[in-house]
Each structure stands twice: as C-alpha cells, then as structure tokens.
Design a protein around this motif. Structure first.
Motif, PDB file in Angstrom:
ATOM      1  N   ARG A 177       0.489  -1.757   0.039  1.00 21.51           N
ATOM      2  CA  ARG A 177       0.010   0.027   0.343  1.00 21.51           C
ATOM      3  C   ARG A 177       1.035   1.033  -0.205  1.00 21.51           C
ATOM      4  O   ARG A 177       0.411   2.444  -1.164  1.00 21.51           O
ATOM      5  N   SER A 178       2.537   1.254   0.772  1.00 22.47           N
ATOM      6  CA  SER A 178       2.854   2.790   0.661  1.00 22.47           C
ATOM      7  C   SER A 178       3.925   1.840   1.403  1.00 22.47           C
ATOM      8  O   SER A 178       3.930   0.983   2.061  1.00 22.47           O
ATOM      9  N   ARG A 179       4.998   3.479   1.314  1.00 24.86           N
ATOM     10  CA  ARG A 179       6.095   2.698   1.841  1.00 24.86           C
ATOM     11  C   ARG A 179       5.812   3.018   3.481  1.00 24.86           C
ATOM     12  O   ARG A 179       7.491   2.025   4.518  1.00 24.86           O
ATOM     13  N   TYR A 180       5.139   4.139   4.292  1.00 22.81           N
ATOM     14  CA  TYR A 180       4.286   3.925   5.925  1.00 22.81           C
ATOM     15  C   TYR A 180       4.798   2.438   5.877  1.00 22.81           C
ATOM     16  O   TYR A 180       4.744   1.440   7.359  1.00 22.81           O
ATOM     17  N   THR A 181       3.501   1.369   5.294  1.00 24.31           N
ATOM     18  CA  THR A 181       2.943   0.319   5.332  1.00 24.31           C
ATOM     19  C   THR A 181       3.719  -0.313   5.642  1.00 24.31           C
ATOM     20  O   THR A 181       4.187  -1.556   5.837  1.00 24.31           O
ATOM     21  N   GLN A 182       4.851  -0.169   4.458  1.00 23.46           N
ATOM     22  CA  GLN A 182       6.225  -1.324   4.294  1.00 23.46           C
ATOM     23  C   GLN A 182       6.485  -1.217   5.532  1.00 23.46           C
ATOM     24  O   GLN A 182       7.130  -2.008   6.391  1.00 23.46           O
ATOM     25  N   GLU A 183       6.966  -0.273   6.127  1.00 22.70           N
ATOM     26  CA  GLU A 183       8.467   0.925   7.397  1.00 22.70           C
ATOM     27  C   GLU A 183       7.293  -0.181   8.583  1.00 22.70           C
ATOM     28  O   GLU A 183       7.907  -0.844   9.407  1.00 22.70           O
ATOM     29  N   TYR A 184       6.428   0.291   8.492  1.00 19.49           N
ATOM     30  CA  TYR A 184       5.964  -0.201  10.082  1.00 19.49           C
ATOM     31  C   TYR A 184       5.505  -1.849   9.899  1.00 19.49           C
ATOM     32  O   TYR A 184       5.725  -2.758  11.317  1.00 19.49           O
ATOM     33  N   SER A 219      14.264  -0.341  -2.163  1.00 23.99           N
ATOM     34  CA  SER A 219      13.839   0.431  -2.373  1.00 23.99           C
ATOM     35  C   SER A 219      13.885   1.713  -1.745  1.00 23.99           C
ATOM     36  O   SER A 219      15.465   2.277  -1.328  1.00 23.99           O
ATOM     37  N   THR A 220      13.363   3.025  -2.507  1.00 27.55           N
ATOM     38  CA  THR A 220      13.790   4.272  -2.631  1.00 27.55           C
ATOM     39  C   THR A 220      14.306   5.108  -0.998  1.00 27.55           C
ATOM     40  O   THR A 220      14.559   5.365  -0.633  1.00 27.55           O
ATOM     41  N   SER A 221      13.079   4.358  -0.034  1.00 29.19           N
ATOM     42  CA  SER A 221      12.787   4.967   1.727  1.00 29.19           C
ATOM     43  C   SER A 221      14.521   4.031   2.503  1.00 29.19           C
ATOM     44  O   SER A 221      13.912   2.271   2.221  1.00 29.19           O
ATOM     45  N   TYR A 222      14.970   4.993   3.060  1.00 27.00           N
ATOM     46  CA  TYR A 222      16.480   4.406   3.614  1.00 27.00           C
ATOM     47  C   TYR A 222      15.427   3.457   5.039  1.00 27.00           C
ATOM     48  O   TYR A 222      16.019   2.170   5.020  1.00 27.00           O
ATOM     49  N   LYS A 223      14.579   3.631   5.633  1.00 31.22           N
ATOM     50  CA  LYS A 223      13.609   2.990   6.771  1.00 31.22           C
ATOM     51  C   LYS A 223      13.213   1.474   6.292  1.00 31.22           C
ATOM     52  O   LYS A 223      13.328   0.831   6.921  1.00 31.22           O
ATOM     53  N   VAL A 224      12.655   2.193   5.040  1.00 34.74           N
ATOM     54  CA  VAL A 224      12.217   0.826   4.581  1.00 34.74           C
ATOM     55  C   VAL A 224      12.892  -0.416   4.212  1.00 34.74           C
ATOM     56  O   VAL A 224      13.381  -2.100   4.586  1.00 34.74           O
TER      57      VAL A 224
END
Length: 663
Positions: free
Chosen positions: A159-166, A199-204
């Motif tokens: 769904r989103s980079r936040y759902t991936q991270e959490y 992913s482009t997001s380091y946190k993910v």
C-alpha cells in the motif's frame, strides 16, 4: 470496557491529576462530533513528549473512550485516525502506559482498523501497533492469535512506504523462535519482503533487512531459500554484500552481516565463500574497534563469535585480522576515566551496559580459542586475561558468568594451559564455587570445564578432589538434565583414571549401587558409554580390581550381564567386554567369571560374533583368564577347553582379519 491499573501507579499519579487533564477527557464525550474531533486533536498536542500528561489521561479513562471512538462506524475517518495517533503517542510513554493499553484490548481494536479502506487510518493503526509491539511488555504471540492477521499484513505491504516500514518492524520484533519464523515463511514473507531491500526509502530497506536477519537466524529452511532469491536480477547475498560496504550506515552494515552469518551457519553459504571471508568477517571485526558505539561493539563481537564458532579456518583468519585479540581487551576497560564521552546521558547509559561488553568479549574469545592451540596461547597472554575470567565467574550478571565459563571451557581444551596458566591462577576454586549454586545453563558449561580440569595430566585434579568434588559430581549424575548427567559421569570417569584406590572407593560409595544401575539403564547412549568408561577406569590395576570386585563384585557382574543381554550397539557391548577383560586380569576377581557359566557362555558367543571388534574384546577376556604364569591357570584352561573355546580359537586363527589371527 474497564481499564485495569496497578494500584501504586493510580495513587501516585492521581495526586498529580490536574483539572486541565480532566477537561481533555470530558470533551471526548461531547455530543457534537466536531467538538470531539477538536478535543482529540488538542489532546494529541498536549501529550506529545509529556509523560506526566499521558499518565494523567490514562488514569482519567481516556483510553476506553478513544478506543470506542476508533471502533465506531459512525465516527468520521478523520476522527478515527486522530484517535489512533493519540493512542500511539500514549504508547510511546512508559511501559506502564503500554500495559494499560493492553489491558484495554487495544490490539484487537487496531487490527480490526486495518480492514478499513482508508490508507491514512491504516497507517495510523499500524504506527500505533508498531509502537506497542516493540515494547518489551507486549507478548509477541498476540500477533499470531488470529491466522488471518499475517496474510492481511502481507497484503498491506504494497500500500505505501509507511505500511512497508511499520509492518516489517512489527514482523522483526514479533519473530521470536522457529514457530514464528515458520508462520511468516509459510505466509510468503521472503517473496513479499525481498523487493523492499531495493526501496527508495532507507527506513524501508533497513526494516526489511532486519526482518531477514531474524527470519534466517538458526533457520536452514529460510537461509536456503534466501540464497536463491533475486531482486531486479541480483541475488540476495549480493545485495547483502553491497549493504556491508563501509560507506553504508553502521546499522545497515551490521544487520546485513548478521543475515550473511545466519546463512553461512545454516550451510546455505560456504565458510570459504569470498562474501564471508573477504566481506562479512572483516566487517564484523571492524565493529569491534573502540571508535564504535557500545551496542555496535557488543553486536559485532557476538555475531562474529557465532560466525566463527565451529570453523577453525575462520577462527584463524579472525585472530589475525586488525589485532582482534588485543582489541577485545579494551572491552574490559570501558568506560574508563579517560573515555572521550562528552555526552553525560551516553556515559550514564554505557556505565549501565558495560557488562554487555564483557559478556561479548568472553563469547568471542571462547569462539576464537575453540580449536587452535596458538590462538589459545595468544588469548591467555593478553593482559590480565586469566584474572578477568576469574572475576567474570563471580559477576552479578548471569550472562557474563555464563560467557566467562564458556571462555574458560574453550581455553581448558589446551593441555599446555591446564598445566600452566590454569594452575597459576587456581581457576578451579571459582569454578567449584560456580558449580555449587548456578542455573542449569551455567552448570552444563562449568561441569564440562571441570571434566577437562580432572584429566590425569592436570595439576588441578588433586585440589579439586580435596574440595568435595566427588559428592558434587555424584549429585549431577542424578539430574533431570541430560547434559548434566553426561558431564557428571564423564568427570567421574576422568577422575577415576589412574587414581588411587581410596578415590575409586569414594566414587563407588558416592554413586551407590542403585545409582550405578540407574545410569546403566539410562535411555541415552552417551550416559551409558561414560558409565561403562567409569567402570573400566575403576577396574584397572590388579590390587584395585580385586578390592573393588571383593566389595561390589556381585552388582558389577549383574550389570555386565544386563548389558550383554540388552539391545545395545556394538560400541556399548565392546566397552562391556573390555570391563570383563579387566576383571579377568584380577588375581582373585577372575574367579567371579570362572564360576559364572552364564558369563562364560556369553564370552564364547561373542568370540564367534560377526563383528571383529566384539570378537577381539571377547578374546582379551580369554587370554587374561588363561595366562600361564598365574595360579590355577591349568584348571581354567581345562574348563575353557571343555567348553569348546579351543575349537573357536582354531577357526579364528584362519581369519582374514590380521588382528584376530594374531590374537
């Protein structure tokens, strides 16, 4: 829904409850939805970074009301989202806050919220769930109570980079042990999370990497799968190696090193693979240097200890990389009065956690010295090393004590060190103290170390005996714990080797006939073999054989009969026949065999056995019984001739086995 609170907390906090806090809770009950929403937003702003305010609101009953609003179909999505945000903020306070939220059944309510079509609300619920699950007071199993939850979380990953991270963060915190690994693996965790590593997001990327490090730990199934997974045409091990590079953040280097370490230990990557030898091992050694933070040095050393634990080549390589053995000595001097820690908070934290460094150093020294004599010598020659181990044995932290005993056990495999350093530092004293009263995990390693200190060439053997070791070891043989039974009997076996008659008698007295039979009928073959080894050592040298058989002959012959008649492997039967051969070597003891027709028939049977080892052992018995120079040899020879032993010997002299033929 009642919120259960611990009484002491309620009393101390209630006295500080202010009117303004009550005013926030009252607004949640307003009939105007708009005012309720504004009340929740104001509450959100009031609790950010304010633990006192959070505790006040929990005591005043805000949580059940917020959960009610979050679950109401009639609440606007915005209101439900803001409620999830406030609950997440409350969870970020103390552990007591998290307990209060759990008591109000927050997890089922938030998991229900994940079924909403609204992404912002889903993200707020996940953020709150993440905060709750990373708290040490939350039981991980709460994630696995409903089988549909994991599949739904997997579906939300896209769904989103936040759902991936959490979600990755929730998985990595809630994956404790093989059962959880299997559930996540069977729900497609590897396939669903692999692409997040790019992913482009380091946190993910980081949370996905952490997921793989816990999924692969001590898990061959996951490790073997990871080796063959590729993302954008690149295999996962190659991606992990890229994440190890020096220009990457330290936590990324460490976590990818942990992934590669787990895959290597599971056999998915060879120990001589360049990605281990040239990348993973040097990266972990780098983490041990004193310019790294305390927790990085701890994790680096512990991961390296695990990587090299069973491979002598990796142990040799690590020992000569960046002066590792000397570098580890700094782990015991930290933080020193000259530590360059400007940050007072950091210094306070490090003082509280300095014992973790000592534990990690002991673990790594234990792995380094597991096989190579030269490495052990280097470790022991490191400044004050033996004193540090001795001090470690009496530390208050159980983890440090265990690691110190492991280190001592590793070094005790060295004949040279047993004769020198171990004696100079009277290591046996603190070791005996540890054995008096310790949890099983420490007892197992400490008793293994004692086995080595009791070998015949060890100068510690005498003082250990004088300090009441026999009684201690006899009590270990009665333990429910298999490893302790094995070690107890093993140590007694070493103690009995070439010992004086008094020590042998003390061992037999300490064990009691009943316990000896118990050990000989133990379901574990290791216990049985070590008990037979003990009997064999007790029954050596003629005067000892005759003395012991005069006091315990009947019971020992019963035990021998029991084993030769039982369903046992070749090694067990061979060891038992060797005990008979020792008895046959006694002057008066041999009569116990000659007057026992049942035993003689058994020896005859094993002379014709299909296994050459058993035939040889049986012939040793015969040769000891018929020795010409001994009194009564003629009568014994006649009796054995009448039994048909000579015919069997004729047959065996034609044997194709040269050993049998010679005998």
């Amino acid at each position: 829904m009642a919120c259960v609170l611990e009484a002491p907390l309620r009393m101390s906090v209630l006295s500080e409850v202010t009117a303004s806090s009550r005013h926030y809770v009252d607004r949640l009950f307003d009939l105007d939805p708009q005012k309720v929403l504004q009340g929740v937003i104001d509450m959100k702003n009031a609790v950010i970074g304010n633990n006192k305010q959070k505790a006040n609101l929990i005591v005043l009953g805000a949580v059940p009301r917020l959960l009610y609003l979050l679950q109401q179909e009639t609440s606007s999505t915005e209101l439900r989202t803001e409620c999830a945000v406030v609950l997440g903020s409350l969870a970020m306070g103390t552990e007591n806050n998290v307990k209060s939220l759990l008591d109000c059944h927050i997890i089922p309510a938030l998991l229900q919220g994940l079924l909403s079509p609204d992404l912002k609300f889903i993200e707020a619920c996940l953020r709150c769930l993440r905060t709750i699950f990373i708290s040490p007071v939350t039981p991980e199993d709460l994630l696995y109570t409903d089988a549909t939850v994991i599949s739904h979380l997997m579906a939300l990953l896209s769904r989103s980079r936040y759902t991936q991270e959490y979600i990755c963060q929730i998985f990595s915190h809630c994956c404790k042990g093989p059962d959880h690994q299997t559930i996540l693996f069977n729900h497609g965790a590897v396939q669903n999370i692999a692409h997040l590593l790019v992913s482009t997001s380091y946190k993910v990327r980081m949370q996905a990497l952490k997921c793989f490090s816990v999924l692969a730990f001590e898990n061959p199934q996951v490790s073997m799968t990871l080796v063959n997974v590729s993302v954008d045409g690149e295999l996962l091990p190659q991606i992990f190696v890229k994440m190890l590079q020096r220009d990457k953040p330290i936590e990324m280097q460490l976590t990818s090193a942990k992934c590669l370490t787990s895959m290597c230990r599971a056999g998915a990557i060879r120990t001589d693979d360049p990605c281990i030898v040239l990348k993973t091992l040097p990266c972990l050694v780098r983490m041990c240097s004193k310019d790294r933070l305390l927790e990085e040095r701890v994790e680096g050393a512990e991961t390296l200890a695990y990587l090299i634990e069973t491979d002598v080549e990796l142990q040799r390589m690590a020992s000569i990389t960046d002066h590792l053995i000397v570098m580890l000595a700094d782990y015991f001097k930290y933080p020193s009065s000259v530590s360059a820690i400007a940050d007072i908070k950091r210094l306070d934290h490090d003082l509280k956690h300095a014992h973790e460094l000592r534990q990690a150093a002991f673990k790594l020294y234990a792995s380094l010295g597991a096989n190579d004599e030269d490495i052990r010598k280097k470790i022991i020659e490191t400044e004050n090393m033996m004193d540090r181990i001795v001090n470690g044995l009496s530390e208050s932290s159980i983890k440090v004590r265990l690691a110190a005993v492991r280190c001592l056990h590793s070094l005790s495999r060295s004949v040279q060190q047993l004769r020198t350093s171990f004696q100079d530092h009277a290591v046996w004293k603190p070791l005996m103290k540890v054995l008096q009263n310790a949890p099983n995990e420490i007892l197992v390693v400490a008793s293994s170390t004692l086995c080595n200190l009791l070998l015949e060439f060890s100068p510690s053997k005498e003082p250990i005996l004088e300090s009441g070791a026999i009684e201690l070891l006899c009590s270990l043989t009665q333990s429910e714990n298999l490893a302790l039974r094995v070690n107890g009997i093993w140590a007694l076996m070493n103690m009995a080797f070439q010992a004086e008659q008094k020590i042998k008698s003390d061992i037999l007295r300490g064990l009691s006939t009943e316990q000896l039979f118990q050990l000989l009928s133990d379901s574990d073959v290791n216990v049985l073999m070590k008990t037979l080894g003990l009997l064999r050592n007790l029954l050596s040298t003629r005067p000892h054989i005759d003395y012991i058989m005069s006091t315990h002959g009947k019971q020992i012959m019963q035990a021998v009969t029991l084993i030769l008649e039982g369903e046992h492997n070749i090694e067990v039967k061979e060891q038992t026949l060797c005990i008979l051969a020792n008895i046959a070597d006694g002057t008066t003891a041999k009569e116990l065999i000659m007057t026992n027709d049942d035993i003689l028939q058994k020896i005859k049977y094993y002379m014709s056995h299909s296994n050459a080892k058993l035939q040889l052992a049986a012939m040793f018995c015969i040769s000891n019984l018929i020795w010409n120079e001994e009194e009564g040899s003629q009568e014994r020879q006649d009796k054995l001739r009448d039994m048909g032993i000579v015919d069997i010997l004729h047959k065996l002299s034609q044997s194709s086995d040269p050993n049998l033929c010679d005998k």
